[in-house]
Design a protein around this motif. Sequence first.
Motif, PDB file in Angstrom:
ATOM      1  N   TRP A 122       2.092  -2.166   9.699  1.00 45.85           N
ATOM      2  CA  TRP A 122       2.633  -1.761   8.394  1.00 45.85           C
ATOM      3  C   TRP A 122       4.133  -1.497   8.514  1.00 45.85           C
ATOM      4  CZ3 TRP A 122      -0.622  -2.426   4.491  1.00 45.85           C
ATOM      5  CH2 TRP A 122      -1.998  -2.394   4.757  1.00 45.85           C
TER       6      TRP A 122
ATOM      7  N   LEU B 236      -9.255  -0.811   3.309  1.00 40.22           N
ATOM      8  CA  LEU B 236      -8.297  -0.418   4.354  1.00 40.22           C
ATOM      9  C   LEU B 236      -8.933   0.493   5.404  1.00 40.22           C
ATOM     10  CD1 LEU B 236      -5.125   0.262   2.176  1.00 40.22           C
ATOM     11  CD2 LEU B 236      -5.783  -1.856   3.324  1.00 40.22           C
TER      12      LEU B 236
ATOM     13  N   PRO C 195      -1.109   3.553   6.027  1.00 43.77           N
ATOM     14  CA  PRO C 195      -2.441   3.816   5.464  1.00 43.77           C
ATOM     15  C   PRO C 195      -3.576   3.799   6.475  1.00 43.77           C
ATOM     16  CG  PRO C 195      -1.688   1.620   4.875  1.00 43.77           C
ATOM     17  CD  PRO C 195      -0.514   2.318   5.498  1.00 43.77           C
ATOM     18  N   ASN C 196      -3.396   3.183   7.622  1.00 43.03           N
ATOM     19  CA  ASN C 196      -4.458   3.158   8.630  1.00 43.03           C
ATOM     20  C   ASN C 196      -3.869   2.810   9.993  1.00 43.03           C
ATOM     21  OD1 ASN C 196      -4.164   0.323   8.736  1.00 43.03           O
ATOM     22  ND2 ASN C 196      -5.746   0.010   7.183  1.00 43.03           N
TER      23      ASN C 196
ATOM     24  N   VAL D 285       0.844  -1.192   0.000  1.00 39.94           N
ATOM     25  CA  VAL D 285       0.000   0.000   0.000  1.00 39.94           C
ATOM     26  C   VAL D 285       0.885   1.250   0.000  1.00 39.94           C
ATOM     27  CG1 VAL D 285      -1.815   1.263   1.226  1.00 39.94           C
ATOM     28  CG2 VAL D 285      -1.791  -1.233   1.287  1.00 39.94           C
ATOM     29  N   ASP D 286       0.451   2.247  -0.765  1.00 41.30           N
ATOM     30  CA  ASP D 286       1.170   3.520  -0.769  1.00 41.30           C
ATOM     31  C   ASP D 286       1.015   4.236   0.566  1.00 41.30           C
ATOM     32  OD1 ASP D 286       2.034   3.277  -3.410  1.00 41.30           O
ATOM     33  OD2 ASP D 286       0.213   4.205  -4.210  1.00 41.30           O
ATOM     34  N   PRO D 287       2.002   5.072   0.917  1.00 40.74           N
ATOM     35  CA  PRO D 287       1.873   5.837   2.170  1.00 40.74           C
ATOM     36  C   PRO D 287       0.829   6.934   2.045  1.00 40.74           C
ATOM     37  CG  PRO D 287       3.802   6.568   0.953  1.00 40.74           C
ATOM     38  CD  PRO D 287       3.255   5.366   0.211  1.00 40.74           C
ATOM     39  N   MET D 288       0.393   7.418   3.167  1.00 42.68           N
ATOM     40  CA  MET D 288      -0.446   8.607   3.186  1.00 42.68           C
ATOM     41  C   MET D 288       0.383   9.805   2.705  1.00 42.68           C
ATOM     42  SD  MET D 288      -3.411   7.550   4.275  1.00 42.68           S
ATOM     43  CE  MET D 288      -4.319   8.893   5.049  1.00 42.68           C
TER      44      MET D 288
ATOM     45  N   GLN E 293       6.716   1.543  -0.569  1.00 40.67           N
ATOM     46  CA  GLN E 293       5.362   1.228  -0.113  1.00 40.67           C
ATOM     47  C   GLN E 293       5.454   0.550   1.250  1.00 40.67           C
ATOM     48  OE1 GLN E 293       4.024  -1.119  -3.630  1.00 40.67           O
ATOM     49  NE2 GLN E 293       2.263   0.292  -3.679  1.00 40.67           N
ATOM     50  N   TYR E 294       4.311   0.501   1.914  1.00 40.36           N
ATOM     51  CA  TYR E 294       4.190  -0.283   3.138  1.00 40.36           C
ATOM     52  C   TYR E 294       3.675  -1.680   2.790  1.00 40.36           C
ATOM     53  CZ  TYR E 294       4.628   3.874   6.138  1.00 40.36           C
ATOM     54  OH  TYR E 294       5.080   4.994   6.797  1.00 40.36           O
TER      55      TYR E 294
END
Length: 530
Positions: free
Chosen positions: A149, A210, A137-138, A128-131, A157-158
């Motif tokens: 993560w 997510l 991401p969560n 998942v891409d970072p914020m 990415q994470y």
Amino acid sequence: MQDWWRNSVTYQIYPRSFQDSSGNGIGDIPGITARLAHVASLGVDAIWLSPVFTSPMADMGYDVSDYTDIDPLFGTLADFDALLARAHDLGLKVIIDQVLSHSSDQHPFFVESRACRDNPRADWYVWVDPMPDGSPPNNWVSVFGGSAWEWDARRRQYYLHNFLASQPDFNFHTPAVQDWLLQTMRFWLNRGVDGFRLDTVNFYFHDQKLRPNPPDPRNAVTPKVNPYDMQDHLYSKNRPENLGFLERLRALTDEYDARAMVGEVGESRRAGEIMAQYTAGTTRLHMAYSFDMLGPEFTAGHFRQKLESFYAAAPNGCPCWSFSNHDVIRHVTRWADHGAPDALAKLAIAMLAGFEGSLCLYQAEELGQTETDILYHELTDPPGFKFWPDYKGRDGCRTPMVWDGSAQAGFTSATPWLPIKPQQKARNVASQGAGSVLAAYREVLAFRKSTPALRQGRTRFLDLPEPVLGFLRDDLLCLYNLSPTEVRLTLNTQGHLTGPSQNAEIIDTNVILGPNGFVFVTGADGAKAA
């Protein structure tokens, strides 16, 4: 027998700690094979082996780097085949641990997946891409502490890990992942294993949106030793898509004769509900177990509620009840306030034998084994390091099996990987004769096997005050005193003691249960407080 697993008794073996045959201080497969006669003598139906697959051992084998080979620490495939043959000769089924939710970060597929975003296995793990601010991401957290993560600089990415950062989660939303994992299981079915224990069976799927987990309303106010316990894990596990994969698993095992699966439901809020859901009908798991009976609660009301709620939700489902395993404090220590160690140990097996469903025993509980007090410099378990001293990890229940009173208790000729301390060595197999906990286990399990009511009877609980647990299994009355203080009961009609008992006496219609007393009664259809 096709349904051998129903109402069965399984004995869990922790391979590192059962028997060392090579002299390196670590248990192995040839050692297990050499000691299987002891297991068979208990009267159990199957053994469950914790993981023996190739692994860097960051989490003692629950981080697999090759799903179709044996780690050299434990032996070879030929050694495994010999164990399988010996077990079958002794009438024992063999269940092996399957860690499907995640692999080791040293697995070739993760090495490939993390290399770039466009390789053939780029989506085999959860990336998942970072914020925008670079954060995860969560709010999902790891069972072993910290965020679930982990940042990977190569992919930028994470990736998701519900346990150690070195245990990345497979992406079950990728069909090829499911197909490949099923192929690895077919490898072992073709080799002759009788079934699988499915590690963290409710962790397979994650919420693709997510969404953040909400706080657990039971734990949201006071911080816990492990913040994992402060969330209600609605989105990081327990997803509805899991059911479809369980059906694929069942379809695979149904291609073979007399195979079975038992799933570990790692959940605190809805464990019974999920167990019932996962075992409902004939197209999902054969059995499931949770941690509902692996905690500190030791009341008649607690045990009654767990059994009643399961069967209310899945009348024809099959739970697997246990009081100890490799992840929790041994039950004789956990419940020490409720009786003397030997009396508690004998009461525990009598209770399990009375419960409707299948049972699982953890190695050395048949000796009344207690938790080992592990010092910081003796630790090997990652969460022990993370949460010390309030949580000392799982090493205390994983110390080696004690076979005799020799220097290393007959387990090894070397220094054992975890210490064997005097309190544990005193409870060795060789010293347990008539009247011992070991003798009680054999007697109770033989009684269960020879008593149709305990194998097939339905349960009707009696409304008895604490600390007495009482129920009927068809026409067999089972009564247990969950305290170190004598209690008295009155039978509805005169009954007769049958089978094993402890600190119990029946005079006419009067039942006297001494400390941790238990009794099985025929001829009486109920009881009440005296």
